[in-house]
Motif scaffolding. Structure first.
Motif, PDB file in Angstrom:
ATOM      1  N   PRO A 166       0.798  -1.238   0.000  1.00 25.65           N
ATOM      2  CA  PRO A 166       0.000   0.000   0.000  1.00 25.65           C
ATOM      3  C   PRO A 166       0.829   1.285   0.000  1.00 25.65           C
ATOM      4  O   PRO A 166       0.604   2.136  -0.868  1.00 25.65           O
ATOM      5  N   PRO A 167       1.804   1.461   0.915  1.00 29.58           N
ATOM      6  CA  PRO A 167       2.576   2.715   0.842  1.00 29.58           C
ATOM      7  C   PRO A 167       3.369   2.858  -0.461  1.00 29.58           C
ATOM      8  O   PRO A 167       3.562   3.960  -0.960  1.00 29.58           O
ATOM      9  N   LEU A 168       3.785   1.732  -1.018  1.00 27.10           N
ATOM     10  CA  LEU A 168       4.541   1.781  -2.273  1.00 27.10           C
ATOM     11  C   LEU A 168       3.655   2.251  -3.424  1.00 27.10           C
ATOM     12  O   LEU A 168       4.066   3.053  -4.268  1.00 27.10           O
ATOM     13  N   MET A 169       2.417   1.757  -3.448  1.00 28.63           N
ATOM     14  CA  MET A 169       1.478   2.168  -4.493  1.00 28.63           C
ATOM     15  C   MET A 169       1.178   3.651  -4.352  1.00 28.63           C
ATOM     16  O   MET A 169       0.980   4.365  -5.331  1.00 28.63           O
ATOM     17  N   ASN A 170       1.139   4.106  -3.108  1.00 32.55           N
ATOM     18  CA  ASN A 170       0.916   5.515  -2.839  1.00 32.55           C
ATOM     19  C   ASN A 170       2.017   6.356  -3.458  1.00 32.55           C
ATOM     20  O   ASN A 170       1.767   7.370  -4.118  1.00 32.55           O
ATOM     21  N   GLU A 171       3.285   5.920  -3.254  1.00 36.45           N
ATOM     22  CA  GLU A 171       4.418   6.604  -3.866  1.00 36.45           C
ATOM     23  C   GLU A 171       4.287   6.585  -5.387  1.00 36.45           C
ATOM     24  O   GLU A 171       4.682   7.523  -6.071  1.00 36.45           O
ATOM     25  N   PHE A 172       3.737   5.502  -5.896  1.00 34.74           N
ATOM     26  CA  PHE A 172       3.604   5.360  -7.343  1.00 34.74           C
ATOM     27  C   PHE A 172       2.638   6.407  -7.902  1.00 34.74           C
ATOM     28  O   PHE A 172       2.898   7.016  -8.942  1.00 34.74           O
ATOM     29  N   VAL A 173       1.524   6.619  -7.201  1.00 33.96           N
ATOM     30  CA  VAL A 173       0.569   7.640  -7.638  1.00 33.96           C
ATOM     31  C   VAL A 173       1.251   9.005  -7.659  1.00 33.96           C
ATOM     32  O   VAL A 173       1.069   9.793  -8.587  1.00 33.96           O
ATOM     33  N   ILE A 174       2.071   9.263  -6.640  1.00 37.18           N
ATOM     34  CA  ILE A 174       2.793  10.539  -6.591  1.00 37.18           C
ATOM     35  C   ILE A 174       3.760  10.628  -7.770  1.00 37.18           C
ATOM     36  O   ILE A 174       3.885  11.664  -8.425  1.00 37.18           O
ATOM     37  N   LEU A 175       4.436   9.513  -8.062  1.00 36.25           N
ATOM     38  CA  LEU A 175       5.397   9.496  -9.179  1.00 36.25           C
ATOM     39  C   LEU A 175       4.708   9.802 -10.508  1.00 36.25           C
ATOM     40  O   LEU A 175       5.255  10.530 -11.344  1.00 36.25           O
ATOM     41  N   ILE A 176       3.500   9.272 -10.701  1.00 33.34           N
ATOM     42  CA  ILE A 176       2.773   9.527 -11.945  1.00 33.34           C
ATOM     43  C   ILE A 176       2.633  11.033 -12.164  1.00 33.34           C
ATOM     44  O   ILE A 176       2.897  11.554 -13.249  1.00 33.34           O
ATOM     45  N   LYS A 177       2.259  11.732 -11.098  1.00 28.23           N
ATOM     46  CA  LYS A 177       2.077  13.175 -11.239  1.00 28.23           C
ATOM     47  C   LYS A 177       3.414  13.893 -11.396  1.00 28.23           C
ATOM     48  O   LYS A 177       3.518  14.892 -12.101  1.00 28.23           O
TER      49      LYS A 177
ATOM     50  N   LEU B 141      -6.937   7.675 -11.138  1.00 33.64           N
ATOM     51  CA  LEU B 141      -8.126   7.200 -10.417  1.00 33.64           C
ATOM     52  C   LEU B 141      -8.238   5.670 -10.400  1.00 33.64           C
ATOM     53  O   LEU B 141      -8.478   5.097  -9.339  1.00 33.64           O
ATOM     54  N   PRO B 142      -8.061   5.001 -11.541  1.00 32.22           N
ATOM     55  CA  PRO B 142      -8.121   3.530 -11.471  1.00 32.22           C
ATOM     56  C   PRO B 142      -7.067   2.973 -10.521  1.00 32.22           C
ATOM     57  O   PRO B 142      -7.323   2.030  -9.776  1.00 32.22           O
ATOM     58  N   LEU B 143      -5.891   3.602 -10.519  1.00 31.27           N
ATOM     59  CA  LEU B 143      -4.821   3.118  -9.658  1.00 31.27           C
ATOM     60  C   LEU B 143      -5.165   3.330  -8.180  1.00 31.27           C
ATOM     61  O   LEU B 143      -4.946   2.458  -7.342  1.00 31.27           O
TER      62      LEU B 143
ATOM     63  N   LEU C  15      -7.678  21.778 -18.867  1.00 30.55           N
ATOM     64  CA  LEU C  15      -8.800  20.954 -18.388  1.00 30.55           C
ATOM     65  C   LEU C  15      -8.613  19.521 -18.866  1.00 30.55           C
ATOM     66  O   LEU C  15      -8.852  18.558 -18.141  1.00 30.55           O
ATOM     67  N   GLY C  16      -8.144  19.401 -20.116  1.00 27.85           N
ATOM     68  CA  GLY C  16      -7.864  18.074 -20.657  1.00 27.85           C
ATOM     69  C   GLY C  16      -6.711  17.409 -19.907  1.00 27.85           C
ATOM     70  O   GLY C  16      -6.718  16.197 -19.666  1.00 27.85           O
ATOM     71  N   THR C  17      -5.720  18.229 -19.503  1.00 35.48           N
ATOM     72  CA  THR C  17      -4.587  17.697 -18.743  1.00 35.48           C
ATOM     73  C   THR C  17      -5.074  17.030 -17.466  1.00 35.48           C
ATOM     74  O   THR C  17      -4.695  15.890 -17.147  1.00 35.48           O
ATOM     75  N   ALA C  18      -5.913  17.760 -16.737  1.00 39.40           N
ATOM     76  CA  ALA C  18      -6.428  17.216 -15.486  1.00 39.40           C
ATOM     77  C   ALA C  18      -7.178  15.921 -15.736  1.00 39.40           C
ATOM     78  O   ALA C  18      -6.987  14.924 -15.026  1.00 39.40           O
ATOM     79  N   ALA C  19      -8.023  15.932 -16.796  1.00 35.89           N
ATOM     80  CA  ALA C  19      -8.807  14.733 -17.092  1.00 35.89           C
ATOM     81  C   ALA C  19      -7.887  13.566 -17.426  1.00 35.89           C
ATOM     82  O   ALA C  19      -8.114  12.431 -16.980  1.00 35.89           O
ATOM     83  N   ALA C  20      -6.808  13.843 -18.187  1.00 33.95           N
ATOM     84  CA  ALA C  20      -5.898  12.765 -18.576  1.00 33.95           C
ATOM     85  C   ALA C  20      -5.191  12.180 -17.354  1.00 33.95           C
ATOM     86  O   ALA C  20      -5.051  10.960 -17.223  1.00 33.95           O
ATOM     87  N   TYR C  21      -4.725  13.055 -16.444  1.00 32.00           N
ATOM     88  CA  TYR C  21      -4.079  12.533 -15.227  1.00 32.00           C
ATOM     89  C   TYR C  21      -5.058  11.720 -14.395  1.00 32.00           C
ATOM     90  O   TYR C  21      -4.725  10.655 -13.868  1.00 32.00           O
TER      91      TYR C  21
END
Lengths: 382, 246
Positions: free
Chosen positions: A303-314, A360-362, A349-355
């Motif tokens: 769980p904490p690793l996946m959390n870091e992953f979401v941060i990495l995506i951004k 969100l699925p992650l 607006l499209g940027t936000a939607a793309a991120y």
């Protein structure tokens, strides 16, 4: 107990039952619906009826000489719909009605909830009051916005016609963002686990460099690391191609520092008895780590690793600073280049939607995994 | 076996934890076939003493000899020595991410280098011995404490050790589960296994122990025949302890 110790007057356990718990709940819903739904409704009304832009809006959209009101900028009438609807009296009326109703429900709910005859009704009253608060808060924010220069904002950020033709770019951007993030994560896990094993060494000579690495990468901004190592690779190492690979490398090096701490905590959270049992069976330190401790630690840190992953995506958005080629654009690089071509920020607006489409699925998966790990017996079987 | 029949010899063992002097000069010899029960008040150093035998605790001073070789010598391959000494812990310490069979076969495969098939067969044998062959596919989390402890015994025995160490193995169990674990240990005694058992089970110490050691404050106070010590303790501290626990 002596007779005299009992009080004459029995304690009051019940006030008069309060009226209308459901009405407070319904009132709260209605208030919020008037405020938020009202905005959607007026927007829908103006857009669907394709009303002619108000003269003031038309004039500023064309931004031109008198008599040229008809020549609106690209997408200008759609922007005027947004502005005119928001500025309309009808919108004001809906907002104020909703806020007044909401405020009423707040007062009623908090005054009466204690006197509701049962828990269900009490919760209805409280829910009504909370919805009322939301109606008032949203209403105030929208009113404030309405008082400002809606047009200049809408022209720059809400002109959806500028999003036309961006779909392919966003899809490619999402693909590249995902590749960067997954590549960085994978490398980060390898580096992180290695560093974590060094960090728990009893030899200071092994711990010190790991510590220095982690402190450097956690203590400096990623954007600095991208620039610094980008130049180091390019000029220092004379590594002139494969910028994309270099970027993955830097993201992974950064991620490695963060996941090292996660892994270290995970390894140290495995009970001492596990090591002792493994060692008492004759497993060496390395084998007990490999077969007993690390597999358990990894399950705990998912769980904490996946959390870091979401941060990495951004955080992949920061690679925009390095100037990738168009085919390698991730979401943010693409948006930035699209923005400088179109000179209109509505693309974001499209940027936000793309991120969100990526994260969100992650986040959903993270929550599922976390729930499963927490509900299981000790959370690690299987 | 060593020429004098000793399997373990502790010579002048001292152990310090920081400024805490836990073992204060212990000399013990365990002979093959001995069943040594170690009792004593908490904090007397009995668990630490047990753990120095397979070097889970390194003595600060003194020598440990196993099968005639000094294993406190820095050049000793401690991992190899430990394959000959089985240990069972108070908190079972089964590996929760592996099923019962893998718990038993892990060291067989990864330490002894045994093939998958042979390891499985031996695991089956040992689990059958403790009456848990049908639980081979279960995970430790789904077993009762008594079952987990019996798996832990099977796991240690699968290595075919010369010596078994038991560290308060029934202390964490619910009372109704103690018997099944003690029964498994009794069978082991009947088979002639050399055992050192730190325990609070006085009945067990008295009936199946061939030798009883009473420790207090890091020293061995009495060492002898269990029945004699239980019936007529020589030392005042032993008397006081026994009158509390019996």
């Amino acid at each position: 107990m002596p007779e005299s110790a009992t009080t004459e007057r029995p304690p009051v356990v019940k006030g008069r039952p309060a009226p209308l718990p459901l009405s407070i709940f319904a009132g709260g819903i209605a208030a919020l619906a008037l405020v938020l739904g009202g905005v959607l409704f007026t927007q829908y009304l103006w857009a669907s009826q394709n009303r002619a832009p108000s003269p003031s809006c038309a004039e500023r959209m064309s931004g031109a000489l008198p008599g040229e009101e008809e020549k609106l900028l690209k997408g200008g009438s759609a922007v005027c719909h947004i502005v005119d609807a928001l500025k309309s009296d009808m919108q004001a009326g809906l907002l104020i009605t909703g806020m007044v109703l909401g405020a009423g429900m707040v007062v009623a709910g908090f005054l009466l909830y204690k006197r509701m005859p049962n828990k269900r009704q009490r919760n209805h009253a409280i829910a009504g009051a909370i919805l009322g608060i939301q109606a008032v808060v949203f209403g105030l924010v929208i009113l404030k916005f309405r008082d400002g220069d809606v047009l200049i904002f809408a022209r720059n950020f809400l002109n959806f016609t500028f999003l036309e033709g961006s779909m392919d770019g966003f899809l490619r951007g999402m693909k590249n963002t995902i590749i960067l993030a997954f590549g960085g994560e994978l490398l980060g896990i390898i580096i992180g686990l290695s560093l974590a094993l060094l960090m728990i060494s009893k030899h200071r000579t092994a711990r010190a460099p790991a510590m220095a690495y982690i402190n450097f990468f956690r203590g400096t901004p990623l954007i600095f690391q991208l620039i610094f190592f980008g130049f180091l690779f390019l000029l220092g190492f004379q590594w002139r191609d494969a910028l994309f690979t270099q970027v993955i490398l830097i993201l992974g090096m950064n991620m490695g520092a963060y996941s090292a701490e996660v892994f270290r905590a995970g390894i140290q959270s495995v009970e001492k008895g596990q090591t002792e049992a493994a060692r008492s069976l004759g497993l060496s330190y390395v084998k007990s780590m490999r077969y007993v401790i690390v597999p358990q630690a990894v399950r705990r840190v998912i769980p904490p690793l996946m959390n870091e992953f979401v941060i990495l995506i951004k955080d992949t958005s920061l690679v925009a600073i390095l100037g990738l080629s168009a085919g390698q654009y991730e979401i943010f690089s693409f948006s930035r280049s699209f923005f400088s071509d179109s000179r209109n920020a509505s693309i974001f607006l499209g940027t936000a939607a793309a991120y969100l489409a990526v994260t969100l699925p992650l986040i959903w998966v993270v929550n599922r995994v976390e729930k499963r790990l927490r509900s299981g017996l000790v959370g690690i079987a299987g | 076996m060593n020429e004098d029949g000793s399997l373990v010899r502790l010579e002048n063992i001292h152990k310090w934890f920081g400024s805490n002097h836990v073992l204060k000069g212990i000399d013990v010899t365990v002979h093959e076939g001995d069943v040594v029960a170690i009792i004593g008040p908490s904090g007397s150093g009995k668990s630490t003493l047990l753990r120095t035998i397979n070097l889970l605790e390194e003595p600060t001073e003194g020598r440990v000899l196993f099968d005639g070789a000094e294993i406190t010598d820095i050049r000793t391959n401690v991992d190899e020595v430990r394959t000959h000494i089985g240990m069972v812990f108070q908190s079972y310490n089964l590996f929760p991410h592996m099923n019962v069979r893998d718990n038993v076969t892990l060291a067989l495969r990864k330490v002894l280098g045994m093939g998958e098939k042979e390891a499985r067969e031996r695991a089956h044998q040992e689990l059958e011995h403790v009456g848990l062959a049908e639980k081979a596919d279960a995970y430790p989390g789904s077993l009762s404490g008594g079952q987990q402890q019996r798996v832990a015994i099977a796991r240690a025995l699968a290595m075919r050790p010369k010596l078994m160490l038991f560290d308060e193995v029934t202390s964490a169990l619910d009372p109704e589960l103690v018997k099944e674990v003690l029964d498994a240990m009794r069978r082991l005694v009947d088979e002639g296994m050399t055992m050192v058992v730190v325990t609070h089970e006085m009945g067990f110490a008295r009936e199946v122990g061939t030798r009883l050691i009473f420790m207090d404050q890091g020293k061995i106070v009495e060492d002898g025949n269990p029945r004699e010590i239980f019936d007529a303790p020589k030392d005042g501290r032993t008397r006081a302890f026994l009158s509390h626990v019996l």
